[in-house]
Enzyme design. Structure first.
Site, mmCIF file in Angstrom:
data_model
loop_
_atom_site.group_PDB
_atom_site.id
_atom_site.type_symbol
_atom_site.label_atom_id
_atom_site.label_comp_id
_atom_site.label_asym_id
_atom_site.label_seq_id
_atom_site.Cartn_x
_atom_site.Cartn_y
_atom_site.Cartn_z
ATOM 1 N N GLY A 57 -6.394 27.431 9.762
ATOM 2 C CA GLY A 57 -7.621 27.481 10.567
ATOM 3 C C GLY A 57 -7.303 27.544 12.049
ATOM 4 N N GLN A 58 -8.384 27.509 12.848
ATOM 5 C CA GLN A 58 -8.174 27.681 14.291
ATOM 6 C C GLN A 58 -7.413 26.527 14.925
ATOM 7 O OE1 GLN A 58 -11.283 28.501 17.013
ATOM 8 N NE2 GLN A 58 -12.554 27.017 15.914
ATOM 9 N N VAL A 76 -9.230 14.720 11.694
ATOM 10 C CA VAL A 76 -9.899 15.566 12.695
ATOM 11 C C VAL A 76 -11.132 16.233 12.079
ATOM 12 C CG1 VAL A 76 -9.596 17.592 14.198
ATOM 13 C CG2 VAL A 76 -7.715 15.967 13.901
ATOM 14 N N ASP A 112 -13.126 13.527 22.883
ATOM 15 C CA ASP A 112 -14.279 12.997 23.625
ATOM 16 C C ASP A 112 -13.799 12.200 24.837
ATOM 17 O OD1 ASP A 112 -15.915 13.950 21.425
ATOM 18 O OD2 ASP A 112 -15.073 12.271 20.308
ATOM 19 N N HIS A 170 -17.761 9.929 16.288
ATOM 20 C CA HIS A 170 -17.569 11.254 16.894
ATOM 21 C C HIS A 170 -18.782 12.106 16.520
ATOM 22 C CE1 HIS A 170 -15.968 15.063 18.152
ATOM 23 N NE2 HIS A 170 -16.132 15.543 16.934
HETATM 24 P P1 NAX Z 1 -11.485 26.348 10.563
HETATM 25 O O1 NAX Z 1 -12.677 26.643 9.718
HETATM 26 O O2 NAX Z 1 -10.954 27.380 11.490
HETATM 27 O O3 NAX Z 1 -10.295 25.869 9.643
HETATM 28 C C1 NAX Z 1 -10.456 24.956 8.611
HETATM 29 C C2 NAX Z 1 -9.372 25.239 7.601
HETATM 30 O O4 NAX Z 1 -9.416 24.192 6.643
HETATM 31 C C3 NAX Z 1 -9.563 26.565 6.849
HETATM 32 O O5 NAX Z 1 -8.374 27.344 6.971
HETATM 33 C C4 NAX Z 1 -9.800 26.118 5.413
HETATM 34 O O6 NAX Z 1 -9.231 27.016 4.453
HETATM 35 C C5 NAX Z 1 -9.071 24.766 5.402
HETATM 36 N N1 NAX Z 1 -9.491 23.872 4.334
HETATM 37 C C6 NAX Z 1 -10.722 23.684 3.803
HETATM 38 N N2 NAX Z 1 -10.671 22.812 2.790
HETATM 39 C C7 NAX Z 1 -9.378 22.398 2.699
HETATM 40 C C8 NAX Z 1 -8.694 21.507 1.831
HETATM 41 N N3 NAX Z 1 -9.326 20.857 0.864
HETATM 42 N N4 NAX Z 1 -7.366 21.337 2.019
HETATM 43 C C9 NAX Z 1 -6.703 21.993 2.978
HETATM 44 N N5 NAX Z 1 -7.300 22.876 3.814
HETATM 45 C C10 NAX Z 1 -8.622 23.074 3.669
HETATM 46 O O7 NAX Z 1 -11.875 25.006 11.346
HETATM 47 P P2 NAX Z 1 -11.235 24.409 12.682
HETATM 48 O O8 NAX Z 1 -11.899 24.998 13.864
HETATM 49 O O9 NAX Z 1 -9.752 24.461 12.578
HETATM 50 O O10 NAX Z 1 -11.769 22.894 12.595
HETATM 51 C C11 NAX Z 1 -11.308 22.027 11.575
HETATM 52 C C12 NAX Z 1 -12.149 20.756 11.552
HETATM 53 O O11 NAX Z 1 -12.051 20.069 12.786
HETATM 54 C C13 NAX Z 1 -13.641 20.998 11.324
HETATM 55 O O12 NAX Z 1 -14.129 20.055 10.389
HETATM 56 C C14 NAX Z 1 -14.232 20.723 12.697
HETATM 57 O O13 NAX Z 1 -15.588 20.333 12.615
HETATM 58 C C15 NAX Z 1 -13.344 19.616 13.172
HETATM 59 N N6 NAX Z 1 -13.324 19.324 14.610
HETATM 60 C C16 NAX Z 1 -13.215 18.018 14.975
HETATM 61 C C17 NAX Z 1 -13.146 17.634 16.295
HETATM 62 C C18 NAX Z 1 -13.016 16.186 16.672
HETATM 63 O O14 NAX Z 1 -13.043 15.895 17.875
HETATM 64 N N7 NAX Z 1 -12.848 15.233 15.735
HETATM 65 C C19 NAX Z 1 -13.259 18.642 17.387
HETATM 66 C C20 NAX Z 1 -12.909 20.023 16.951
HETATM 67 C C21 NAX Z 1 -13.386 20.402 15.579
HETATM 68 O O15 NAX Z 1 -14.733 20.820 15.680
#
Ligand code: NAX
Length: 327
Positions: free
Chosen positions: A13-14, A128, A158, A186
């Site tokens: 992911g990103q 995260v 944050d 969060h």
């Molecule tokens: P992306 O949608 O780009 O990437 C998520 C990745 O997780 C995908 O490649 C997907 O295939 C993989 N995935 C899904 N289920 C899985 C599993 N069971 N096992 C392993 N991999 C799995 O999301 P991204 O932008 O990288 O964000 C990831 C997470 O961070 C999201 O839940 C997002 O909401 C959260 N965040 C949390 C933040 C915080 O401050 N706590 C801030 C940034 C972000 O928004």
């Protein structure tokens, strides 16, 4: 030196894309400790993960000993010293926070249990993936035999957002701002606390000289920053989130500086009246031995106490919503 085994879920992911080269270059465990990276993804993302692996190789990081790409959760968590639980389902159109909790909860029961089965007993886990606090609660509840304090959730982004806004308002470099921090969830109910921090060694309120801004636009900007980034970029924050996750883990593993507070969401021990077990953000210090301490005895204004009560109530509601996942 023994290599650090670092697991990152959602590695294709990103955030995964932004975090992996930095871990491989020693940004968490320092410039001398070799790193083994374990990248965990779901099956459909393994092809994209292969591209990430190739790019990591092409960075030629001198510390990187090995890369393991897998969709097998036990292979991913085995022997881990540090785990970044990033992978989660994103919030889809029309999905409420509760729907997201239900959708992502089972990911964290499985991963928590696998961490307990295979990771080192003193593993450091940061969640995260959102809703990060309650996903962390689910993960540690499933990690039988591991101390819940090995599990934390990220509010460092944050925290860093708060420092950056204060520096900008005061017209000083961000390094002049210290010890503002985050209470609670969060989510948009989080509470940025400026009552114990300083700008250039003077109290924040005195330097800013605008209580209305500190309790109004400042708080709102920090709470809504994630949304503002999505509105501008079309996708959620990734580089700053990766940076914060690295900073969180580095502070935990290598320690905070004397007098430095950081924000970490950790299982509550009842401090400040937060019900035991809820994963709430607190001001913490880290001695550098892989533990943390919640800073005790901070005097809080009625404004902070009331706001913290609201964010904690939200965490309690989330705990109720996933009660069946807390074994
Ligand atoms: P992306 O949608 O780009 O990437 C998520 C990745 O997780 C995908 O490649 C997907 O295939 C993989 N995935 C899904 N289920 C899985 C599993 N069971 N096992 C392993 N991999 C799995 O999301 P991204 O932008 O990288 O964000 C990831 C997470 O961070 C999201 O839940 C997002 O909401 C959260 N965040 C949390 C933040 C915080 O401050 N706590 C801030 C940034 C972000 O928004």
């Amino acid at each position: 030196m023994k290599p650090a085994v670092v697991t990152v879920t959602g590695a294709a992911g990103q955030i995964g894309y932004a975090i992996l080269p930095r871990i491989a270059h020693g940004d968490v465990f320092g410039p001398d400790r070799p790193v083994i990276l374990k990248l965990l993804e779901i099956e459909p993302a393994l092809k994209a993960l292969e591209g990430v692996r190739m790019e990591l190789e092409d960075c030629a990081p001198p510390l990187l000993q090995k890369i393991v790409c897998t969709a097998d959760v036990d292979e991913g968590m085995g022997d881990a010293d540090a785990v970044f639980l990033v992978g989660a389902r994103p919030r889809g159109p029309g999905m409420e926070r509760g729907d997201l909790l239900r959708a992502n909860g089972p990911i964290f029961t499985g991963q928590g249990a696998a961490i307990a089965r295979g990771a080192k007993k003193d593993v450091c886990v940061v969640v995260v993936g959102n809703p990060a606090n309650t996903n962390c609660l689910i993960a540690y509840s499933s990690a039988k035999g591991l101390d819940p304090s090995r599990f934390t959730a990220m509010t460092r982004l944050d925290h860093d957002r708060a420092l950056a806004q204060l520096a900008r308002k005061a017209g000083v470099p961000v390094r002049a701002v210290a010890n503002a921090f985050i209470w609670g969830n969060h989510s948009p109910t989080m509470v940025p606390d400026t009552e114990h921090g300083t700008i250039g060694c003077r109290p924040i309120a005195e330097v800013i000289g605008d209580a209305g801004w500190l309790h109004g636009d400042f708080v709102k900007t920090v709470q809504q920053r994630g949304k503002a980034i999505i509105d501008a970029r079309g996708v959620s924050s990734a580089a700053s989130a990766a940076n914060a996750a690295i900073s969180h883990m580095r502070s935990w593993v290598t320690g905070t500086a004397p007098g430095e507070l950081q924000s970490m969401a950790v299982p509550s021990d009842g401090s400040y009246g937060v019900p035991a077990g809820l994963v709430s953000s607190f001001p913490v210090t880290c001695p550098g031995d892989g533990t943390y301490r919640i800073v005790q005895g901070l005097e809080r204004s009625g404004w902070v106490v009331d706001k913290v009560a609201a964010t904690v109530a939200e965490l309690e509601d989330e705990r109720k919503a996933v009660a069946d996942l807390l074994k």
